[in-house]
Design a protein around this motif. Structure first.
Motif, PDB file in Angstrom:
ATOM      1  N   ARG A   1       0.842  -1.208   0.000  1.00 24.22           N
ATOM      2  CA  ARG A   1       0.000   0.000   0.000  1.00 24.22           C
ATOM      3  C   ARG A   1       0.872   1.252   0.000  1.00 24.22           C
ATOM      4  O   ARG A   1       1.698   1.436   0.900  1.00 24.22           O
ATOM      5  CB  ARG A   1      -0.889   0.020   1.255  1.00 24.22           C
ATOM      6  CG  ARG A   1      -2.105  -0.911   1.171  1.00 24.22           C
ATOM      7  CD  ARG A   1      -2.845  -0.959   2.512  1.00 24.22           C
ATOM      8  NE  ARG A   1      -3.406   0.327   2.892  1.00 24.22           N
ATOM      9  CZ  ARG A   1      -4.592   0.793   2.462  1.00 24.22           C
ATOM     10  NH1 ARG A   1      -5.336   0.063   1.641  1.00 24.22           N
ATOM     11  NH2 ARG A   1      -5.028   1.970   2.852  1.00 24.22           N
TER      12      ARG A   1
ATOM     13  N   GLN B   1      -8.131   9.564  -0.709  1.00 23.26           N
ATOM     14  CA  GLN B   1      -8.124  10.053   0.683  1.00 23.26           C
ATOM     15  C   GLN B   1      -8.200  11.577   0.619  1.00 23.26           C
ATOM     16  O   GLN B   1      -7.250  12.224   0.165  1.00 23.26           O
ATOM     17  CB  GLN B   1      -6.836   9.594   1.360  1.00 23.26           C
ATOM     18  CG  GLN B   1      -6.605  10.161   2.746  1.00 23.26           C
ATOM     19  CD  GLN B   1      -7.594   9.625   3.765  1.00 23.26           C
ATOM     20  OE1 GLN B   1      -7.882   8.420   3.788  1.00 23.26           O
ATOM     21  NE2 GLN B   1      -8.169  10.507   4.588  1.00 23.26           N
TER      22      GLN B   1
ATOM     23  N   MET C   1      -0.090   9.014   6.757  1.00 22.47           N
ATOM     24  CA  MET C   1      -0.568   7.647   6.518  1.00 22.47           C
ATOM     25  C   MET C   1       0.561   6.632   6.678  1.00 22.47           C
ATOM     26  O   MET C   1       0.329   5.500   7.117  1.00 22.47           O
ATOM     27  CB  MET C   1      -1.207   7.537   5.129  1.00 22.47           C
ATOM     28  CG  MET C   1      -2.496   8.347   5.036  1.00 22.47           C
ATOM     29  SD  MET C   1      -3.341   8.113   3.455  1.00 22.47           S
ATOM     30  CE  MET C   1      -4.253   6.623   3.850  1.00 22.47           C
TER      31      MET C   1
ATOM     32  N   GLU D   1       1.110   6.294  10.460  1.00 19.43           N
ATOM     33  CA  GLU D   1       0.049   5.523  11.121  1.00 19.43           C
ATOM     34  C   GLU D   1      -0.153   4.127  10.508  1.00 19.43           C
ATOM     35  O   GLU D   1      -1.192   3.489  10.736  1.00 19.43           O
ATOM     36  CB  GLU D   1      -1.257   6.331  11.062  1.00 19.43           C
ATOM     37  CG  GLU D   1      -1.194   7.577  11.950  1.00 19.43           C
ATOM     38  CD  GLU D   1      -2.062   8.714  11.411  1.00 19.43           C
ATOM     39  OE1 GLU D   1      -2.897   8.449  10.518  1.00 19.43           O
ATOM     40  OE2 GLU D   1      -1.875   9.861  11.873  1.00 19.43           O
TER      41      GLU D   1
ATOM     42  N   GLN E   1      -0.992   3.167   7.711  1.00 22.12           N
ATOM     43  CA  GLN E   1      -2.060   2.995   6.721  1.00 22.12           C
ATOM     44  C   GLN E   1      -1.467   2.837   5.318  1.00 22.12           C
ATOM     45  O   GLN E   1      -2.153   2.443   4.388  1.00 22.12           O
ATOM     46  CB  GLN E   1      -3.006   4.193   6.760  1.00 22.12           C
ATOM     47  CG  GLN E   1      -3.754   4.299   8.102  1.00 22.12           C
ATOM     48  CD  GLN E   1      -4.511   5.602   8.190  1.00 22.12           C
ATOM     49  OE1 GLN E   1      -3.906   6.672   8.338  1.00 22.12           O
ATOM     50  NE2 GLN E   1      -5.824   5.519   8.075  1.00 22.12           N
TER      51      GLN E   1
END
Lengths: 328, 328
Positions: free
Chosen positions: A5, A59, A89, A92, A94
């Motif tokens: 990701r 996002q 991101m 964190e 993500q």
């Protein structure tokens, strides 16, 4: 295959989503394991994202950091910028990496404050890829993250670039050259002389001694290390010279009807050369030394260039670069 | 017309007397006021000096300083080198200037020790001429005489280059740009920030602020100032890039029979461009700040290039550069 990701600053660079979105679409079509998050203003992103893609999400981020904005303003006043959210991101978990074509100073400041440096690393560096006369690209750092570096910083840069070169470029025991203005021991400033001693005495670096700026392009070493002020000047002097030569070529071929005709015939040849010296071709400088993978695309990169920067981020995620650097 | 006497290091450079002697003959034929002294090994000089010229004399010197010799050896062990004798002749007022295509480090060391710096000047600098997109050449210094420069040195370099640019290049109130890695006040290292303050507060310098390395070739300022380590890296990065582009062009035109044919047709155009980026064309860097005029020719300069370096020395003699600098 495990999913990778990556968050993309969709608003960064000279062209924003008109380049970032098509590059993202191209990359997910090539790599089924890739998930990309487009960070930015949804209405602007959706102009280029005509249909939904299973591997692409948006996002929202309301603000955009300008290419000439000061890093301090970008850091303090724009907490909801596309660049900031993309970096957040990574912090964190993500996303495993982020890519931005935005303002380098702002990206460096935000990434350093949000992610912090890895244990054992005092300062992050910007590590770029440089074309050479041999087929291979070499790693060149620091390209401008740090000025007034100390010898131990240049040692850390050498160690980090050795890991990148081994893991990403698949070079076994890559050689490190220290940028200087001559080859003899007496040549150079205090920084270079002290760094040379540190490199000679560190067994984790395959140090090959001093290298001059005109020798960099011969491709005799795999990594070139220098202070960020010097590296940035070298990079920009090279860009300026390449543009100057192109300017002279254009003018010479525009001289008269016959040379114009020749220029038309030779256009594919000249275009191929121009492509070879185009920074976008070697796109994707790494901000290394941080607790997170951050790749900086050239601001003027085209779709192929930005896709190349995403690929660099993918390769770094796959190679567990951060763990490798932490073990220095 | 008053006579101008210039001593030439006939043995210096990659080609020694085979370039220096024909350049000397060409220059005396053009300038009746010029007297040239060829310093070096008489038998080697005479191979190229077929007949005697009223304006040319030979001054014997038994030794030659190698292009890779250390400045310390050159200075201490070779008191009868062609370079040393040429500089000595300036010191002893037997010549008003000297020109050498030899080893830069050795020339800098010998000239500094023999001639000493002018009052008010702490360190000499190497000031080169750089091509730009506009027709004009600009002055660029320091190209490698000094590393770890202090702000006051860069101020002195700016003042000296302002005098050169005004007197030799006939530019009225020339602008000075300080080489940096950005334009904002917060950009750059300590040296650049402190120097910028000094330049802003000195009315004898027409300071135009920071300039980045890729902007140098746009010709927007008349003088670019930086530390010698940085200047040398910028110059060599530019030389390396120009050679890389030439390498790519050659390879692209050699690709197949058709491109080879095109390359043959386009040869005069490509040659003209190559000539434009050839360092010999802008030959004649000045060692400024010394009690004597010393001009450094590029080691690989051809006859036209070396003649250009002699011309630079002539112009400096005519303009009373030393008195001008002493009055700073």
């Amino acid at each position: 295959m495990p999913t990778i990701r990556i968050a993309l600053d969709a608003m960064g660079g000279d062209h924003g989503p008109s380049i970032v979105v098509p590059a993202a679409i191209r990359m997910v079509e090539l790599h089924p394991e890739l998930e990309l998050i487009l960070v930015g203003q949804p209405d602007k992103i959706k102009k280029y994202l005509k249909k939904s893609h299973a591997q692409i999400t948006v996002q929202p981020a309301s603000e955009v950091i300008g290419m000439d904005e000061s890093p301090t303003t970008a850091l303090r006043a724009k907490k909801d910028s596309s660049m900031r959210i993309a970096v957040n991101m990574v912090k964190e978990n993500q996303a495993q990496a982020c890519v931005s074509a935005g303002n380098t100073g702002a990206l460096m400041a935000i990434a350093t404050i949000v992610l912090r440096t890895l244990p054992g690393i005092d300062r992050p560096a910007i590590c770029g890829l440089i074309p050479t006369k041999s087929q291979k690209l070499i790693r060149f750092l620091d390209l401008g993250a740090n000025v007034d570096s100390k010898p131990e910083h240049l040692l850390q840069f050498s160690l980090m670039a050795t890991i990148l070169s081994t893991a990403i470029d698949k070079i076994n025991n890559p050689t490190v050259g220290l940028l200087n203005i001559g080859h003899e021991d007496i040549k150079g400033n205090e920084l270079v002389k002290l760094t040379s001693l540190l490199l000679q005495n560190n067994s984790a670096v395959n140090y090959s001694g001093y290298i001059e700026a005109d020798e960099v392009y011969n491709g005799k070493v795999d990594i070139v290390v220098c202070d960020g002020f010097v590296g940035n000047v070298a990079l920009k002097a090279s860009e300026g010279t390449a543009k100057l030569v192109q300017f002279y070529l254009k003018r010479a071929f525009n001289k008269n009807l016959f040379t114009k005709f020749l220029g038309m015939l030779a256009y594919p040849v000249l275009k191929a050369v121009q492509k070879q010296i185009d920074p976008a071709r070697y796109n994707g400088a790494s901000l290394i030394g941080l607790k997170g993978i951050v790749v900086k695309s050239h601001g003027s990169a085209n779709i192929t260039g930005f896709a190349r920067a995403i690929e660099e981020a993918m390769l770094q995620v796959k190679s567990n670069i951060l763990e490798e650097i932490t073990s220095i």
